[in-house]
Design an enzyme around this catalytic site. Structure first.
Site, short mmCIF file in Angstrom:
data_model
loop_
_atom_site.label_atom_id
_atom_site.label_comp_id
_atom_site.label_asym_id
_atom_site.label_seq_id
_atom_site.Cartn_x
_atom_site.Cartn_y
_atom_site.Cartn_z
N LYS A 133 0.84 -1.21 0.00
CA LYS A 133 0.00 0.00 0.00
C LYS A 133 0.88 1.27 0.00
O LYS A 133 2.10 1.17 -0.03
CB LYS A 133 -0.97 -0.04 1.19
C1 LIG Z 1 -5.74 -3.83 0.64
C2 LIG Z 1 -7.16 -3.55 0.64
C3 LIG Z 1 -7.98 -3.86 1.73
C4 LIG Z 1 -7.54 -4.70 2.89
O1 LIG Z 1 -6.42 -4.35 3.54
P1 LIG Z 1 -5.60 -5.42 4.42
O2 LIG Z 1 -4.71 -4.52 5.21
O3 LIG Z 1 -4.88 -6.28 3.45
O4 LIG Z 1 -6.56 -6.17 5.26
C5 LIG Z 1 -9.29 -3.45 1.70
N1 LIG Z 1 -9.81 -2.82 0.64
C6 LIG Z 1 -9.08 -2.54 -0.45
C7 LIG Z 1 -9.71 -1.81 -1.59
C8 LIG Z 1 -7.73 -2.91 -0.49
O5 LIG Z 1 -7.00 -2.65 -1.59
#
Ligand SMILES: *Cc1c(COP(=O)(O)O)cnc(C)c1O
Length: 482
Positions: free
Chosen positions: A298
């Site tokens: 991210k």
């Molecule tokens: C990555 C992501 C999540 C979940 O995040 P995690 O930290 O992996 O649980 C939720 N929604 C979207 C759109 C994402 O890209």
């Protein structure tokens, strides 16, 4: 990678001593020598610095002949016309150098495996700060969820987002679960989400007992199609979760307007869009509450981690309660509700503090990666560039394009195979959730289906090399000429 090396300088023969071979290996930076027959220069095997090390450990001395050492070296070879893709298959942990032979079995060149060449889709952006702060946690012993970094990280995210409160937790998915529970959403309720999103958006709704209701995407923003929201609303609808997909904000004003009219809660899933803005307001501050993810790919990362942001104190407090076993703040072991352990650790928060210190730099770097791609790909008639609406400042989480396969003459799968051969990582666009067995419906959402079929995410790490971007775009463009 083919090298242009002076092969003569690498040659050794059966009579060469270990000392001589060490000299040969030392003089070149590849760490290899080539064992050949004396007169004919016919190839016998590669002898690496590792082979010599093992020979010494077995008790051979510097004056031993290589011929005395049993089973030394590796004899995997190719010819000059062996396709590169076949050569790649031969590389392994043990085989990193492959000689190219002519028809008299003489070595004319070498292929080197270069593991640095793998270009990742995403990569964390770290420096000494992360190491220092994690070190501080270890040295001080504050490694669990008590410790100064958790609150500091929450403050930094709240300030950057422009919200009053931030509640950290152990993933973006738990952030979604917490904020839905904090709003009392549960069995019998419906929550409207785009079909085209990472499955966690729908999973979190499902955890509460509520039902995710899917809506198609908008072809211009790739986000929830605002014009299709109203027909999805029923008497059971409680909330809308717009997702700022790939870092581009959803069109929030009309979404908030509909929500107001039907008395619905709006929660932004901003997992992919931290730092993006909509009409000069930060994503995450545009609705009742929002969630971020700090997974390794991210915008910023804590390894795993997430955050709820909101201006509503009562909701923030509910999230804190549920995150910590439902245990009352000022009465230890007194549990008011069935809670969860969704806490972020001080170690993770330490990484988060270091990351927040440079989030603007990371975003700036991601923008310049996107700009470079845009410059090299614009004008290619069969490519659609990522969304870039005038109301939005995207952070281009993953730089994602559409290959219009009819005009291009090839599809995304073909391109991904070519990338793979060149050790370039890429991703398909998510399967629309209404097409997954776990969430299957009979609806058709043609825009989300098209984006899935024709979209591809390209390497988007913040410190990507411009040369790599050029290589990637050259590969894409040359596919169209075939
Ligand atoms: C990555 C992501 C999540 C979940 O995040 P995690 O930290 O992996 O649980 C939720 N929604 C979207 C759109 C994402 O890209």
């Amino acid at each position: 990678m083919k090298m242009n090396i002076k092969i003569e300088n690498l040659l050794i023969n059966r009579n060469s001593t270990i000392r001589e071979i060490m000299r040969v290996i030392n003089a070149n930076r590849i760490g290899v020598s080539i064992l050949v027959e004396k007169e004919s220069n016919k190839f016998i095997s590669m002898v690496t610095d590792g082979d010599i090390r093992r020979a010494l450990l077995k008790g051979f001395g510097l004056n031993s002949c290589i011929d005395e050492v049993p089973r030394v070296g590796n004899a995997t070879t190719v010819q000059s016309d062996t396709p590169l893709s076949d050569v790649m298959q031969l590389f392994s942990d043990k085989i990193r150098v492959i000689p190219i032979l002519d028809n008299k079995y003489r070595v004319i060149d070498l292929h080197l495996s270069d593991n640095r060449r793998r270009i990742a889709v995403a990569q964390p952006f770290f420096d000494d700060k992360e190491i220092d702060l994690v070190n501080e946690c270890i040295v001080s012993g504050w490694v669990s969820s008590n410790g100064k970094f958790v609150e500091k990280f929450e403050e930094m995210v709240a300030r950057h987002t422009g919200t009053k409160y931030a509640v950290s937790c152990n993933s973006g998915t738990s952030a979604l679960h917490l904020i839905l529970m904090a709003h009392g959403i549960g069995a019998g309720d419906e929550v409207i989400i785009p079909s085209l999103t990472f499955a966690a958006t729908a999973n979190a709704v499902t955890y509460t007992g509520a039902k995710p209701i899917f809506v198609d995407s908008d072809i211009e923003t790739w986000n929830i199609d605002v014009s299709k929201i109203e027909i999805a609303i029923t008497k059971n609808t409680k909330a809308i979760i717009p997702v700022h997909l790939y870092g581009h904000p959803a069109d929030m004003d009309p979404i908030n307007k509909i929500a107001k009219e039907f008395d619905l809660i709006v929660i932004e899933d901003a997992a992919e869009a931290q730092g993006a803005s909509y009409k000069n307001r930060m994503v995450g501050s545009l609705s009742d509450a929002a969630t971020f993810s700090f997974f390794g790919n991210k915008i910023i990362t804590t390894g795993e981690g997430g955050m709820v942001v909101t201006n509503n104190l009562e909701i923030a407090e509910k999230c804190r309660l549920l995150r910590n076993h439902g245990m009352t703040k000022d009465k230890r072991y007194w549990h008011e509700v069935v809670g969860y352990n969704y806490r972020l650790t001080n170690i993770q928060a330490a990484i988060g503090v270091a990351q927040m210190g440079k989030i603007d730099l990371i975003i700036q770097k991601k923008l310049s990666v996107a700009k470079e791609y845009n410059n090299l790909l614009k004008g290619v008639e069969w490519i659609t560039l990522p969304p870039n609406k005038s109301f939005a400042n995207s952070v281009y989480w993953l730089y994602t394009i559409i290959i219009n396969e009819d005009k291009a003459g090839f599809d995304v799968n073909t391109l991904m195979k070519v990338f793979k051969k060149n050790k370039i990582d890429s991703r398909i666009v998510f399967y629309p959730l209404h097409t997954l067995p776990i969430y299957k419906t009979n609806e058709e959402f043609p825009v989300s289906e098209k984006l899935h079929k024709m979209g591809i995410s390209l390497p988007s790490a913040p410190d990507m090399d411009k040369k790599d971007i050029k290589e990637i775009t050259d590969i894409i463009i040359s596919q169209g000429g075939l």
